[in-house]
Motif scaffolding. Sequence first.
Motif, short mmCIF file in Angstrom:
data_model
loop_
_atom_site.label_atom_id
_atom_site.label_comp_id
_atom_site.label_asym_id
_atom_site.label_seq_id
_atom_site.Cartn_x
_atom_site.Cartn_y
_atom_site.Cartn_z
N GLU A 15 18.38 4.80 3.79
CA GLU A 15 17.39 4.69 2.73
C GLU A 15 16.71 5.84 2.33
O GLU A 15 16.60 6.84 3.07
CB GLU A 15 16.22 4.10 3.72
CG GLU A 15 16.20 2.55 4.17
CD GLU A 15 15.23 2.06 4.95
OE1 GLU A 15 14.21 2.79 5.17
OE2 GLU A 15 15.13 0.98 5.30
N GLU A 16 16.24 6.24 1.05
CA GLU A 16 16.09 7.30 0.52
C GLU A 16 14.82 7.81 0.96
O GLU A 16 14.88 9.37 1.27
CB GLU A 16 15.81 7.26 -0.94
CG GLU A 16 17.22 6.88 -1.65
CD GLU A 16 17.06 6.75 -3.16
OE1 GLU A 16 15.97 7.04 -3.64
OE2 GLU A 16 18.18 6.49 -3.93
N ALA A 17 13.74 7.07 1.53
CA ALA A 17 12.52 7.68 2.04
C ALA A 17 12.70 8.48 3.35
O ALA A 17 12.05 9.22 3.91
CB ALA A 17 11.73 6.67 2.21
N VAL A 18 13.92 8.28 4.14
CA VAL A 18 14.07 8.95 5.31
C VAL A 18 14.33 10.35 5.13
O VAL A 18 14.29 11.03 6.02
CB VAL A 18 15.64 8.26 5.77
CG1 VAL A 18 15.68 9.08 7.18
CG2 VAL A 18 15.26 6.87 6.37
N TRP A 19 15.10 10.63 3.73
CA TRP A 19 15.51 11.98 3.58
C TRP A 19 14.39 12.79 2.79
O TRP A 19 15.02 13.74 2.19
CB TRP A 19 16.82 12.14 3.10
CG TRP A 19 17.74 11.18 3.94
CD1 TRP A 19 18.57 9.81 3.69
CD2 TRP A 19 18.11 11.32 5.07
NE1 TRP A 19 19.01 9.46 4.71
CE2 TRP A 19 19.07 10.40 5.61
CE3 TRP A 19 18.03 12.51 6.12
CZ2 TRP A 19 19.77 10.37 7.06
CZ3 TRP A 19 18.82 12.31 7.31
CH2 TRP A 19 19.72 11.47 7.48
N LYS A 20 13.04 12.55 2.90
CA LYS A 20 12.36 13.20 2.02
C LYS A 20 12.33 14.79 2.56
O LYS A 20 12.39 14.93 3.80
CB LYS A 20 10.97 12.49 2.10
CG LYS A 20 10.66 11.31 1.47
CD LYS A 20 9.22 11.10 1.58
CE LYS A 20 8.65 10.99 3.09
NZ LYS A 20 7.24 10.47 3.19
N GLU A 21 12.15 15.69 1.65
CA GLU A 21 12.21 17.12 2.26
C GLU A 21 10.75 17.49 2.45
O GLU A 21 10.52 18.66 2.14
CB GLU A 21 12.91 17.89 1.30
CG GLU A 21 14.47 17.60 1.04
CD GLU A 21 14.98 18.66 0.44
OE1 GLU A 21 14.60 19.74 -0.16
OE2 GLU A 21 16.37 18.46 0.13
N ASP A 22 10.01 16.82 3.27
CA ASP A 22 8.88 17.36 3.83
C ASP A 22 9.12 18.37 5.00
O ASP A 22 9.83 18.02 5.69
CB ASP A 22 7.98 16.06 4.28
CG ASP A 22 8.51 15.13 4.91
OD1 ASP A 22 9.70 15.05 4.79
OD2 ASP A 22 7.99 14.48 5.80
N VAL A 23 8.15 19.18 5.05
CA VAL A 23 8.32 20.28 6.12
C VAL A 23 8.04 20.02 7.48
O VAL A 23 6.80 18.99 7.61
CB VAL A 23 7.67 21.44 5.91
CG1 VAL A 23 7.42 22.54 6.99
CG2 VAL A 23 8.35 22.15 4.65
N ILE A 24 8.50 20.23 8.53
CA ILE A 24 8.32 19.70 9.97
C ILE A 24 7.46 21.07 10.66
O ILE A 24 7.84 22.08 10.64
CB ILE A 24 9.61 19.79 10.83
CG1 ILE A 24 10.31 18.47 10.50
CG2 ILE A 24 9.18 19.59 12.19
CD1 ILE A 24 11.87 18.45 10.64
N GLY A 25 6.35 20.62 10.85
CA GLY A 25 5.40 21.70 11.39
C GLY A 25 5.45 21.72 12.80
O GLY A 25 4.25 22.74 13.25
N VAL A 26 6.13 21.57 13.82
CA VAL A 26 6.15 21.85 15.09
C VAL A 26 7.52 22.52 15.49
O VAL A 26 8.21 22.62 14.49
CB VAL A 26 6.34 20.72 15.96
CG1 VAL A 26 4.86 20.09 15.65
CG2 VAL A 26 7.34 19.63 15.50
N PRO A 27 7.49 23.47 16.60
CA PRO A 27 8.87 23.84 16.92
C PRO A 27 10.04 23.10 16.95
O PRO A 27 9.86 21.81 17.38
CB PRO A 27 8.29 24.68 18.35
CG PRO A 27 7.03 24.72 18.35
CD PRO A 27 6.36 23.61 17.66
N ALA A 28 11.41 23.47 16.68
CA ALA A 28 12.42 22.69 16.69
C ALA A 28 13.52 23.66 17.18
O ALA A 28 13.51 24.73 17.13
CB ALA A 28 12.61 21.91 15.10
N LEU A 29 14.55 22.71 17.65
CA LEU A 29 15.75 23.12 17.99
C LEU A 29 16.79 22.45 17.42
O LEU A 29 16.86 21.21 17.45
CB LEU A 29 15.97 23.02 19.35
CG LEU A 29 17.35 23.61 20.18
CD1 LEU A 29 17.73 24.98 19.99
CD2 LEU A 29 17.53 23.37 21.61
N ALA A 30 17.85 23.15 16.94
CA ALA A 30 19.07 22.32 16.45
C ALA A 30 20.33 22.84 17.11
O ALA A 30 20.44 24.19 17.14
CB ALA A 30 19.19 22.52 14.90
N VAL A 31 21.08 22.01 17.73
CA VAL A 31 22.43 22.42 18.32
C VAL A 31 23.53 21.52 17.64
O VAL A 31 23.30 20.35 17.67
CB VAL A 31 22.24 22.02 19.98
CG1 VAL A 31 23.45 22.82 20.39
CG2 VAL A 31 20.87 22.97 20.53
#
Length: 306
Positions: free
Chosen positions: A227-243
């Motif tokens: 679904e296209e709405a899942v991939w909106k490029e809105d900014v995440i405003g909390v700390p994040a970790l990507a592994v």
Amino acid sequence: MPQTPSPGGFTLMTAAAALLLLCPLFAAARDRSKGSEGDRRFAKLNRMRVHYRSFGKGEEALVFVHGWTCDWTFWRAQVPAFSGRVRVIAVDLPGHGESDRPAEKSAYTMDSFARAIEAVMRDAKVKRAVLVGHSMGAPVVRQFYRLFPDKSLALVFVDGALWPFVPRAAAEQILASMRADYARAAAPMVEGITQAMLSAEQRRQVRAKMLATPAHVAVGAMEGMVEEAVWKEDVIGVPALAVLARTPYWPADTEQRFRRLAPDLDFRMWEGVSHFLMMDKPDEFNRELSDFLARRKLLKAGNRKS
């Protein structure tokens, strides 16, 4: 399944493997079994029961969210590492594990999955959480943040994407093959994302569990992911970790893409692991997550090392 994309672009099978990398209302009756398996509980989302395991007490928790056709047991190496220090919740998303498996496709959208997590948190009396999402769990926890930002302390993305891996046309081809003959289409896809796992026994168990997920659940969740709405490029405003696991499916600018969407980001890309990196190297993953909690001063015991 090829290990690298074809020079001219995605084949259907490499597109399938890449796509898989993405790969509440009232308190319900509780069936509890104490011990290392935690408290076995069910929350209610509309008329659907959502199964989860609860470890410890507290109004803030570390919430583990599995990927496509998986369940809470994929976090077995993480739960005991953290449950003695912080509140831990491990969720079976709708259709997966011990949760209900309704026929309606609406149960398997990323929005429905996010609301199921919120239902679990309310049932468990958890007000805020650090949400850890593997594969499909990454867009799920991101959707949770969109819907419930005040309940989101931080997000952790475990080899899961924040943008679509393949063009919509290729995704529709994959879905068409799954709708036509799910068993035939799913087997090579699951083989492709598990073949690099470091343990042969874990590989066997993961394949068996993933392929046991009912077809309507697997197809519905895959439809939810495109679904296209899942991939909106809105900014995440909390700390994040990507592994992430270093594979050909991640583009060269992966870190930059993540940072654009999650500015307050810790980024890691590991060599020598599969898509199921938390199972391949559990001690290393647990240390990475523990260090993240400590650096960001998240959860009451987050600064205590394992």
